[in-house]
Design a protein around this motif. Structure first.
Motif, PDB file in Angstrom:
ATOM      1  N   VAL A 144      -8.131   4.575 -65.552  1.00 19.11           N
ATOM      2  CA  VAL A 144      -9.459   4.239 -66.076  1.00 19.11           C
ATOM      3  C   VAL A 144      -9.716   2.737 -65.979  1.00 19.11           C
ATOM      4  N   LEU A 145      -8.724   1.933 -66.336  1.00 22.59           N
ATOM      5  CA  LEU A 145      -8.878   0.484 -66.228  1.00 22.59           C
ATOM      6  C   LEU A 145      -9.126   0.077 -64.780  1.00 22.59           C
ATOM      7  N   ALA A 146      -8.426   0.708 -63.864  1.00 24.07           N
ATOM      8  CA  ALA A 146      -8.660   0.411 -62.448  1.00 24.07           C
ATOM      9  C   ALA A 146     -10.081   0.807 -62.042  1.00 24.07           C
ATOM     10  N   ASP A 147     -10.555   1.966 -62.541  1.00 25.86           N
ATOM     11  CA  ASP A 147     -11.942   2.365 -62.292  1.00 25.86           C
ATOM     12  C   ASP A 147     -12.910   1.273 -62.738  1.00 25.86           C
ATOM     13  N   GLN A 186     -17.361   1.366 -63.867  1.00 25.12           N
ATOM     14  CA  GLN A 186     -17.498   2.572 -64.678  1.00 25.12           C
ATOM     15  C   GLN A 186     -16.303   3.484 -64.451  1.00 25.12           C
ATOM     16  N   SER A 187     -16.095   4.390 -65.391  1.00 21.91           N
ATOM     17  CA  SER A 187     -14.961   5.307 -65.317  1.00 21.91           C
ATOM     18  C   SER A 187     -15.455   6.723 -65.076  1.00 21.91           C
ATOM     19  N   VAL A 188     -14.732   7.461 -64.253  1.00 21.05           N
ATOM     20  CA  VAL A 188     -15.075   8.866 -64.038  1.00 21.05           C
ATOM     21  C   VAL A 188     -14.656   9.718 -65.236  1.00 21.05           C
ATOM     22  N   THR A 189     -13.837   9.160 -66.113  1.00 22.83           N
ATOM     23  CA  THR A 189     -13.408   9.846 -67.331  1.00 22.83           C
ATOM     24  C   THR A 189     -14.183   9.280 -68.509  1.00 22.83           C
ATOM     25  N   ARG A 234      -6.761  14.319 -67.297  1.00 24.02           N
ATOM     26  CA  ARG A 234      -6.569  13.457 -66.112  1.00 24.02           C
ATOM     27  C   ARG A 234      -5.118  13.008 -66.031  1.00 24.02           C
ATOM     28  N   SER A 235      -4.560  12.669 -67.171  1.00 20.87           N
ATOM     29  CA  SER A 235      -3.167  12.229 -67.192  1.00 20.87           C
ATOM     30  C   SER A 235      -2.231  13.379 -66.850  1.00 20.87           C
ATOM     31  N   HIS A 236      -2.560  14.584 -67.309  1.00 17.46           N
ATOM     32  CA  HIS A 236      -1.736  15.756 -67.008  1.00 17.46           C
ATOM     33  C   HIS A 236      -1.574  15.921 -65.498  1.00 17.46           C
ATOM     34  N   ALA A 237      -2.655  15.728 -64.773  1.00 14.15           N
ATOM     35  CA  ALA A 237      -2.588  15.817 -63.306  1.00 14.15           C
ATOM     36  C   ALA A 237      -1.706  14.715 -62.726  1.00 14.15           C
TER      37      ALA A 237
END
Length: 377
Positions: free
Chosen positions: A354-357, A363-366, A67-70
């Protein structure tokens, strides 16, 4: 005059994680206040080596790293600059057949994660990278990994968050923090400031454990001190970022020709005292000489190079070297993101997302279950 700011989300810590969380939350319409004890990006997020790699991470970290790579690929749109980010490739070297076997096993283990790893024999390694000395017997190349300038990238996230509407306050160490009936109250005596918010993000790096303890929660955070240095500008010889299986030196050459490298530990300063975490650390001369010798064994072009600057810092570690990410199991509204154990620069933007999610939807999508603080209970 004393100030009171009422926010939707309070964040402690202005590194790459806190800054990216502030950015994503502000863009989502939340009223965000971030308190940073020094300058944003000046601690671990700004003094690290600058490696932006997925290779070598434990499998449970790879969804986060992907996710971070993107996000790294969108860096100019995210923060308004490229941060000297390049997808140069990351080459991990093996110095023995046993090390090569470890690289082969890792490539098989993570084959489904899309890293595109290329295993290189000694012959293939020297065909592609003739600058490598005879200490290496093979390697593993991740072509789309790379490196960036942390001194540019990390503070830029907080500036971008400010542009998106977040309130970023530097020079604001948290003097008091308490849980209230409506959330949290934070006090910074240095700024004569009080912040209240129903949600608190603990992104305070090596000081995250101390912040959690003041709210009655125990996090097993300890401090370590990376040792890094940079040489004079040299003729171009290294097109990729490099690491070594089993530990040791890591390095990258920037466009200006300087070779930036690290490995080993600095010395905390002060060495003794009542503070649970030292504010600073310094390099040690003998360790630097040893580090440059290791680098020159791998890359003969470094023989005789002059070190022009060296530094250390304060990073947060956990006992298993895996981060703590997610909600507190004992304190509603409190979320932790800390303990990245020297490997948080690449994943930082995704951790902020993720924190924003978690704040926005709960919940987090990751997947982050592996990083719960509960694993230490």
């Amino acid at each position: 005059m004393s100030r009171l700011i009422e926010a939707d989300v309070a964040i402690v810590g202005g590194g790459i994680v806190g800054g990216s969380a502030a950015l994503f939350l502000a863009r989502a319409g939340k009223k965000v206040v971030l308190l940073e004890r020094d300058r944003c990006g000046s601690r671990a997020s700004g003094v690290n080596y600058g490696g932006v790699r997925r290779q070598g991470r434990a499998p449970q970290q790879l969804p986060l790293a992907q996710r971070s790579h993107a996000l790294w690929g969108q860096l100019p749109d995210l923060i308004g600059e490229d941060g000297e980010y390049v997808r140069s490739g990351h080459l991990k070297l093996a110095r023995s057949p046993q090390d090569m076997a470890v690289l082969e096993a890792y490539a098989a283990q993570v084959a489904d994660y899309g890293l595109g790893l290329q295993l290189l024999s000694a012959h293939e390694l020297r065909q592609m990278f003739p600058m490598i000395g005879d200490k290496a017997v093979g390697g593993s190349l991740c072509p789309e990994d790379g490196h960036a300038n942390p001194r540019l990238v990390s503070p830029a996230f907080s500036r971008a968050a400010t542009a998106a509407g977040a309130t970023i306050i530097e020079g604001a160490p948290v003097s008091e923090v308490e849980q209230t009936s409506s959330g949290f109250r934070l006090r910074s005596v240095a700024q004569d400031l009080t912040v209240t918010a129903p949600v608190l993000l603990n992104c305070a790096g090596a000081w995250s454990g101390a912040l959690a303890a003041r709210l009655g929660e125990t996090l097993p955070i300890s401090a370590a001190h990376p040792l890094m240095a940079v040489t004079e500008p040299l003729p171009a010889f290294l097109p990729v970022s490099i690491g070594v299986e089993g530990g040791g030196v890591y390095g990258r050459q920037v466009t200006r020709g300087n070779f930036i490298f690290g490995g080993g530990r600095g010395i905390p300063h002060p060495v003794s005292g009542n503070a649970p975490v030292p504010d600073f650390a310094r390099p040690e001369r003998g360790a630097l000489v040893n580090l440059l010798q290791q680098a020159a064994e791998l890359f003969p072009d470094l023989a005789g190079a002059t070190i022009i600057r060296s530094w250390s810092g304060v990073e947060a570690y956990t006992p298993d070297h895996e981060p703590i990410i997610g909600p507190s199991s004992t304190i509603p509204g409190l979320f932790h993101a800390c303990g990245f154990s020297g490997a948080g620069f690449q994943t930082g933007p995704a951790v902020g997302a993720v924190l924003a999610d978690l704040v926005m939807s709960g919940q987090s999508v990751t997947p982050i279950a592996a990083f719960s603080a509960d694993r230490f209970r």
